[in-house]
Write an enzyme that holds these catalytic residues in place. Structure first.
Site, mmCIF file in Angstrom:
data_model
loop_
_atom_site.group_PDB
_atom_site.id
_atom_site.type_symbol
_atom_site.label_atom_id
_atom_site.label_comp_id
_atom_site.label_asym_id
_atom_site.label_seq_id
_atom_site.Cartn_x
_atom_site.Cartn_y
_atom_site.Cartn_z
ATOM 1 N N PRO A 181 22.352 30.854 57.522
ATOM 2 C CA PRO A 181 21.891 32.034 58.267
ATOM 3 C C PRO A 181 23.080 32.719 58.925
ATOM 4 O O PRO A 181 24.049 32.067 59.327
ATOM 5 C CB PRO A 181 20.938 31.449 59.313
ATOM 6 C CG PRO A 181 21.355 30.026 59.466
ATOM 7 C CD PRO A 181 21.891 29.592 58.139
ATOM 8 N N LYS A 182 23.031 34.021 59.008
ATOM 9 C CA LYS A 182 24.097 34.791 59.659
ATOM 10 C C LYS A 182 23.719 34.917 61.138
ATOM 11 O O LYS A 182 22.971 35.796 61.545
ATOM 12 C CB LYS A 182 24.218 36.156 58.993
ATOM 13 C CG LYS A 182 25.356 37.010 59.505
ATOM 14 C CD LYS A 182 25.453 38.270 58.636
ATOM 15 C CE LYS A 182 26.496 39.206 59.176
ATOM 16 N NZ LYS A 182 26.117 39.735 60.505
ATOM 17 N N VAL A 183 24.236 34.010 61.931
ATOM 18 C CA VAL A 183 23.855 33.922 63.337
ATOM 19 C C VAL A 183 24.380 35.138 64.100
ATOM 20 O O VAL A 183 25.526 35.550 63.945
ATOM 21 C CB VAL A 183 24.384 32.612 63.953
ATOM 22 C CG1 VAL A 183 24.039 32.552 65.435
ATOM 23 C CG2 VAL A 183 23.796 31.408 63.221
ATOM 24 N N ASP B 6 20.954 38.119 61.569
ATOM 25 C CA ASP B 6 20.813 39.449 60.972
ATOM 26 C C ASP B 6 21.080 39.409 59.481
ATOM 27 O O ASP B 6 21.430 40.412 58.878
ATOM 28 C CB ASP B 6 21.697 40.481 61.683
ATOM 29 C CG ASP B 6 23.133 40.442 61.226
ATOM 30 O OD1 ASP B 6 23.609 39.348 60.892
ATOM 31 O OD2 ASP B 6 23.776 41.505 61.197
ATOM 32 N N THR C 143 30.131 38.961 61.666
ATOM 33 C CA THR C 143 30.171 40.195 60.889
ATOM 34 C C THR C 143 29.703 41.393 61.693
ATOM 35 O O THR C 143 29.270 42.376 61.136
ATOM 36 C CB THR C 143 29.297 40.054 59.631
ATOM 37 O OG1 THR C 143 27.993 39.704 60.030
ATOM 38 C CG2 THR C 143 29.856 39.004 58.721
#
Length: 561
Positions: A127-129, A281, A4
């Site tokens: 989790p948004k790595v 993040d 993202t």
């Protein structure tokens, strides 16, 4: 993890809480609006090209996202007809993805998250790595292709680099055709996002993969988080089990079923404040069931959303530059900002630290700056992100005009330093006058009652009672407080009117004896070097300071007689 960041910016949809465009729109004429929108758009295009074509990140991702939000807001405010920029126009490669990379909606706040979760089931959270997205193509279990995200439809050939990265399996246990999408990340030891931020981890990976060759040591520092298996089982639990069987343990370890907002907030907080092997993040919310891969598009779908961590850095617009001049003549530029939120604080003012730093950064009204919290509490200026197209003219104080012996009266240009002198005089390190502070002095100056540093010593009740804000009782209270100054000892008075530091020097209670000391005599005192001796001599010989001593003598203050 779903990519993202800028690797997929064209597919991002910012879901913002009620923007209230009218209140956020700048008050600009059409020509200025056009030039400012164009300037910001060109700056963003430069960042995009540097990142996607050269593998160099010139700006933190969260600042980039905020800059894009601001550009979109300005466009909607003014209906500026500049061509829409494509952030991925230099990222497109020759290789088509067998399944497009989707984008992701970014949810801005608690209400947006609750709204997205409402009415959905079979939900999961990851989790948004913070890495770079990749497609891995296996035929009969053997890796045959690695493709960068590119524009979601086509990307660059990363196969040669992928051959060196141990985290990417070259052969799967099952001899099947498999398509995987995931995130290549920089390995970190016990990384706590809340404490350390992203430490440029994603940029390191992006920079390495933009090269033709990478060393074995560099390749070993790159990890892989597989966040989707487009041609895998329809059921999420089965997909996770299959990925685990292939050797992608992290996918199962960091993907959890989700029932409600409370759980989502708990996982987000947990991953933000606890050790992980990669930078993040935010979190990704996803539905387990999604359409067949044949229907995927390079745009944000309905079955995935991102909830980002609180901003570590905020993009703030400078509204005004004020120059605060302290009692010693030090000039500190203070920036007035359009208020921004950082963690649980609203930041509307920030210091540049020094005039020299402000001059180096050349910050003007309209510029966009990066702001963070030092020690999680004190607003800190991190730098300039972009500049206003029209550079505002400013009246800048000259450093040579202000020093320890300047501005003893409220004359034009001296307002700031003179008021700082009064604040010091009445403060704890000065005369410690009860209830007397900057507000008191401002009122007296603004009503013409004070022009010099000691004019307050001759004020009377009749003069005070007619000043707006000073009633009968408050006037009497102020006079009582001012009267206590007469009881202060001589050395307290010296400090109050601005005596430079005296180290361990002997200070007799006699003005005339101190004023008669030469530089050599001062230097003979303990703790006094040549520079300090010269400052002390200059202080006692200054005509304005001598005039103050005469006023204090006339008021029968001890030591000045």
């Amino acid at each position: 993890m779903l990519p993202t960041f800028r690797l997929m910016t064209c597919a991002i949809v910012f879901v913002l809480p009620g923007l209230g465009h009218a209140s956020q729109c700048p008050d600009w004429p059409a020509a200025k609006a056009r030039s400012e929108v164009t300037a910001l758009q060109q700056q963003i295009a430069e960042w995009d090209d540097s990142y996607h074509r050269q593998g160099i990140s010139q700006i933190a991702d969260e600042l980039y996202d905020q800059a894009r939000q601001k550009l979109n807001l300005w466009r909607s405010c003014f209906a500026v007809s500049t061509p829409e920029s494509d952030p991925l126009k230099t990222a497109v490669g020759p290789l088509p993805h067998p399944v497009p990379h989707t984008g992701v909606n970014k949810l801005a706040d608690e209400g947006s998250v609750k709204g997205w979760l409402k009415g959905r089931n079979d939900l999961w959270i990851q989790p948004k790595v913070d890495g770079v997205a990749v497609t891995l193509v296996y035929e009969k279990g053997r890796l045959v292709q690695a493709i960068s995200r590119g524009d979601g439809r086509k990307g660059q050939d990363w196969t040669s680099q992928a051959r060196l990265i141990k985290a990417i399996a070259q052969q799967l246990p099952q001899a099947e055709s498999t398509i995987l999408q995931g995130e290549l990340y920089w390995r970190l030891d016990d990384h706590i996002q809340a404490a350390s931020g992203s430490v440029n981890a994603r940029s390191k990976v992006a920079g390495l993969l933009a090269r033709q060759t990478i060393s074995p040591q560099q390749a070993d520092a790159i990890g892989l988080f597989v966040w989707d298996w487009p041609n895998g089982p329809a059921d999420m639990a089965q997909r996770l089990a299959g990925l685990q069987a292939m050797g992608f343990e992290d996918s199962a370890a960091y993907t959890h079923p989700l029932e409600n907002y409370v759980q989502a907030a708990r996982w987000r907080e947990h991953w933000y404040r606890n050790p992980l092997p990669f930078a993040t993040d935010g979190v990704i919310l996803r539905q387990g069931q999604r359409p067949p891969a044949q229907r995927w598009q390079a745009s944000a779908p309905y079955w995935i959303a991102a909830w980002k961590h609180p901003y570590a850095q905020a993009l703030a617009e400078v509204r005004k530059v004020n120059f605060k001049i302290g009692r010693s003549g030090r000039i500190t530029p203070v920036l007035e900002l359009t208020p921004v939120r950082l963690d649980d604080r609203t930041v509307s003012r920030i210091s540049t630290g020094s005039l020299q730093r402000w001059q180096t950064l050349d910050i003007r009204p309209g510029d966009q700056i990066a702001v963070s919290l030092a020690g999680l509490t004190i607003p800190r200026l991190d730098g300039v992100v972009s500049r206003a197209a029209e550079r505002a003219d400013m009246i800048i104080p000259r450093a040579d005009d202000f020093h320890e012996l300047s501005c003893w009266q409220a004359t034009p240009g001296c307002e700031s330093q003179f008021r700082a002198r009064l604040a010091w005089l009445s403060g704890k390190k000065g005369l410690a006058l009860p209830g007397v502070g900057p507000g008191t002095w401002n009122t007296l100056i603004d009503n013409g009652q004070i022009m010099g540093l000691l004019d307050w010593m001759t004020l009377n009740h009749a003069e005070l009672v007619n000043i707006p804000g000073f009633a009968e009782r408050s006037s009497a209270k102020l006079l009582d407080s001012l009267q206590t100054a007469r009881e202060r000892p001589f050395q307290t008075w010296l400090k109050a009117i601005g005596l430079p530091p005296t180290g361990g020097a002997r200070l007799p209670d006699n003005w005339h004896e101190l004023a008669g000391r030469s530089v050599e005599q001062w230097q003979a005192e303990p703790g006094i070097g040549p520079g300090r001796a010269a400052r002390l001599r200059a202080f006692f010989q200054d005509p304005q300071v001598q005039a103050l001593s005469q006023q204090l003598q006339a008021q029968s203050i001890s030591g000045f007689k």
